[in-house]
Design a protein around this motif. Structure first.
Motif, PDB file in Angstrom:
ATOM      1  N   UNK A 228      -1.708  -9.544  14.604  1.00 32.89           N
ATOM      2  CA  UNK A 228      -1.724  -8.905  15.714  1.00 32.89           C
ATOM      3  C   UNK A 228       0.123  -9.730  15.423  1.00 32.89           C
ATOM      4  N   UNK A 229       0.938  -8.603  15.736  1.00 33.84           N
ATOM      5  CA  UNK A 229       2.542  -9.327  15.812  1.00 33.84           C
ATOM      6  C   UNK A 229       3.175  -9.552  14.742  1.00 33.84           C
ATOM      7  N   UNK A 230       2.181  -9.255  13.417  1.00 36.59           N
ATOM      8  CA  UNK A 230       3.208  -9.599  12.061  1.00 36.59           C
ATOM      9  C   UNK A 230       4.642  -8.458  12.134  1.00 36.59           C
ATOM     10  N   UNK A 231       4.912  -9.197  10.959  1.00 39.31           N
ATOM     11  CA  UNK A 231       6.447  -7.869  10.691  1.00 39.31           C
ATOM     12  C   UNK A 231       6.203  -7.254  10.105  1.00 39.31           C
ATOM     13  N   UNK A 232       7.022  -6.318   9.253  1.00 39.13           N
ATOM     14  CA  UNK A 232       6.833  -5.160   8.099  1.00 39.13           C
ATOM     15  C   UNK A 232       7.014  -6.017   6.858  1.00 39.13           C
ATOM     16  N   UNK A 233       7.973  -7.147   6.990  1.00 38.44           N
ATOM     17  CA  UNK A 233       7.635  -7.661   5.778  1.00 38.44           C
ATOM     18  C   UNK A 233       6.549  -9.068   5.372  1.00 38.44           C
ATOM     19  N   UNK A 234       6.133  -9.089   6.595  1.00 29.24           N
ATOM     20  CA  UNK A 234       4.760 -10.321   6.140  1.00 29.24           C
ATOM     21  C   UNK A 234       3.670  -8.961   5.848  1.00 29.24           C
ATOM     22  N   UNK A 235       3.222  -8.101   6.510  1.00 29.68           N
ATOM     23  CA  UNK A 235       2.768  -6.649   6.807  1.00 29.68           C
ATOM     24  C   UNK A 235       2.223  -6.346   5.273  1.00 29.68           C
ATOM     25  N   UNK A 236       3.835  -6.468   4.108  1.00 25.89           N
ATOM     26  CA  UNK A 236       3.519  -6.422   2.556  1.00 25.89           C
ATOM     27  C   UNK A 236       3.653  -7.338   1.991  1.00 25.89           C
ATOM     28  N   UNK A 237       3.312  -8.342   2.392  1.00 23.14           N
ATOM     29  CA  UNK A 237       2.907  -9.113   1.547  1.00 23.14           C
ATOM     30  C   UNK A 237       1.424  -9.441   2.034  1.00 23.14           C
ATOM     31  N   UNK A 238       0.532  -8.216   2.220  1.00 20.22           N
ATOM     32  CA  UNK A 238      -0.572  -8.242   2.637  1.00 20.22           C
ATOM     33  C   UNK A 238      -0.951  -7.371   1.312  1.00 20.22           C
ATOM     34  N   UNK A 239      -0.451  -6.794   0.464  1.00 18.35           N
ATOM     35  CA  UNK A 239      -0.492  -5.505   0.283  1.00 18.35           C
ATOM     36  C   UNK A 239      -0.195  -6.590  -1.638  1.00 18.35           C
ATOM     37  N   UNK A 240       0.769  -6.749  -1.321  1.00 21.66           N
ATOM     38  CA  UNK A 240       1.437  -8.025  -2.986  1.00 21.66           C
ATOM     39  C   UNK A 240       2.374  -9.356  -2.054  1.00 21.66           C
TER      40      UNK A 240
ATOM     41  N   UNK B 262      12.583  -4.214   0.957  1.00 22.42           N
ATOM     42  CA  UNK B 262      14.366  -3.755   0.968  1.00 22.42           C
ATOM     43  C   UNK B 262      13.556  -3.005   2.591  1.00 22.42           C
ATOM     44  N   UNK B 263      12.844  -1.894   3.125  1.00 18.75           N
ATOM     45  CA  UNK B 263      12.085  -1.209   4.553  1.00 18.75           C
ATOM     46  C   UNK B 263      11.565  -1.152   3.973  1.00 18.75           C
ATOM     47  N   UNK B 264      10.544  -0.212   5.381  1.00 20.42           N
ATOM     48  CA  UNK B 264       9.040   0.762   4.679  1.00 20.42           C
ATOM     49  C   UNK B 264       9.144   1.774   5.832  1.00 20.42           C
ATOM     50  N   UNK B 265       9.186   1.995   5.519  1.00 23.22           N
ATOM     51  CA  UNK B 265       8.637   3.857   6.041  1.00 23.22           C
ATOM     52  C   UNK B 265       7.632   4.520   6.843  1.00 23.22           C
TER      53      UNK B 265
ATOM     54  N   UNK C 105      10.489   7.060  10.159  1.00 26.01           N
ATOM     55  CA  UNK C 105      10.646   6.476  10.478  1.00 26.01           C
ATOM     56  C   UNK C 105      11.514   5.069   8.893  1.00 26.01           C
ATOM     57  N   UNK C 106      12.565   4.724   9.054  1.00 24.93           N
ATOM     58  CA  UNK C 106      12.889   4.005   8.476  1.00 24.93           C
ATOM     59  C   UNK C 106      13.203   2.078   9.008  1.00 24.93           C
ATOM     60  N   UNK C 107      11.847   1.670   9.210  1.00 20.96           N
ATOM     61  CA  UNK C 107      12.375   0.362   9.365  1.00 20.96           C
ATOM     62  C   UNK C 107      12.457  -0.941   8.381  1.00 20.96           C
ATOM     63  N   UNK C 108      13.057  -2.100   9.179  1.00 24.00           N
ATOM     64  CA  UNK C 108      13.082  -3.186   8.327  1.00 24.00           C
ATOM     65  C   UNK C 108      12.020  -4.573   8.233  1.00 24.00           C
ATOM     66  N   UNK C 109      12.640  -6.053   8.364  1.00 27.43           N
ATOM     67  CA  UNK C 109      11.668  -6.476   7.743  1.00 27.43           C
ATOM     68  C   UNK C 109      11.354  -7.213   9.023  1.00 27.43           C
TER      69      UNK C 109
END
Length: 360
Positions: free
Chosen positions: A294-306, A314-317, A340-344
């Motif tokens: 909980x509280x993870x950033x979008x960039x960290x969440x992306x790392x959960x996938x790969x 770059x960004x997260x829709x 929404x387009x969100x940053x890291x």
């Protein structure tokens, strides 16, 4: 991240294996004598999530990958386990490998199921296990401190670590678990030692059917373990529920005044206790739930996938689950301004459905 690992522990004959069977829909030995479970039984279970089925229908996909939770049914503990009594050494070593301890406490009466102490006393039983875990940790920390004292003489900068160890020893001398008595930083500094009382515990009281709606009884049991979280199940009933189809199980559960299955309650408490949440990805190939802190950033969440997604982020829709369901597709959600387009540095929310943009 890998699935959460929950160790189901308790004295012999408190309903551990019966609860394990109902949670995992497995069929392991649940016998009326001590040490029916010698080697731990392991079951990996899909985390119940109604959102995934609805998304799968929306995207016309049959591939659903839920988050998962791992249950380990560990041999019953007896007084003296920290000194090797019963299966003590095996019991304690298996606990070291789990993320959270689920302690099953007997609060039901049944003359056909023997109790190792020949009477029902939840407070006594909780104290027995707390004492054994604390004694095990005392041994671990005492040995560690003997080595650390020598290192401190050679390197005085290690003195703060010695102070934390001594603080922990004083807490354990009072037979208090470390998890609620030390700060997160202090617990982290001791994390390599595999201390048992440094793990979070959820208490699962195994009660009689009638007591599931006896709020006074439930409150009195909960008070015994506060501030640790607690839940209440009738393992015998859970076993009956688990043998039914979902609709029939829900109907029968409601007749007993129970709103959620033991699995749903346990998953909710485990996620909250460990500070975890999920986010979703959805498309024609698959619908999937991902577990993150909980509280993870979008960039960290992306790392959960790969890891490539995190490295080349770059960004997260992002669209909210309810918005996507009501609008029916990503394209309609975009047209309605709901994507929404969100940053890291965006902090992920539990109902987020995400498409990551990355470049490596």
């Amino acid at each position: 991240m890998s699935s959460i690992s929950c160790g189901i522990v308790g004295l012999p004959n408190v309903g551990k294996s019966t609860l394990f069977n109902s949670l995992t829909k497995a069929s392991v030995l649940a016998a009326n004598y001590p040490f029916a479970t010698i080697e731990p039984n392991v079951g990996i279970v899909a985390v119940p999530d109604k959102r995934l089925g609805r998304l799968a229908r929306l995207f016309n996909t049959t591939k659903i990958v839920p988050a998962s939770i791992r249950f380990v049914d560990i041999a019953g503990l007896v007084a003296g386990a920290s000194k090797g009594e019963g299966l003590g050494n095996q019991f304690l070593s298996h606990i070291r490998n789990v993320s959270v301890i689920i302690e099953v406490v007997r609060a039901f009466t049944d003359s056909q199921v023997v109790h190792v102490n020949e009477s029902i006393d939840a407070h006594r039983d909780i104290s027995t296990i707390t004492t054994e875990l604390a004694l095990s940790d005392l041994g671990t920390l005492t040995r560690h401190l003997a080595k650390l004292d020598k290192e401190i003489k050679a390197n005085p900068k290690l003195k703060p670590q010695g102070e934390i160890v001594n603080k922990a020893l004083a807490i354990l001398d009072e037979t208090r678990p470390l998890y609620h008595a030390l700060s997160e930083e202090e617990l982290e500094s001791l994390s390599d030692l595999g201390l048992l009382t440094a793990k979070p515990i959820i208490y699962s009281f195994n009660v009689d059917e009638a007591d599931l709606v006896n709020q006074a009884k439930l409150d009195s049991l909960s008070t015994l373990v506060s501030p640790a979280p607690s839940m209440f199940v009738c393992a015998k009933l859970e076993s009956e529920f688990s043998a039914l189809e979902d609709y029939d199980a829900a109907e029968l559960r409601e007749s007993y005044g129970v709103n959620k299955s033991g699995l749903e309650t346990l998953v909710t408490l485990s996620f909250k206790t460990l500070g975890l949440q999920t986010f979703l990805t959805a498309g024609e190939k698959e619908v999937r739930a991902w577990t993150i802190k909980a509280g993870s950033s979008a960039k960290v969440a992306a790392g959960a996938i790969h890891s490539d997604m995190e490295r080349g982020f770059i960004a997260a829709d992002i669209v909210n689950y309810s918005d996507l369901i009501s609008l029916g597709s990503w394209s309609r959600a975009r047209a309605a301004g709901k994507v929404r387009t969100e940053g890291k540095d965006y902090i992920m929310q539990d109902d987020d459905i995400v498409e990551f943009k990355f470049n490596v």
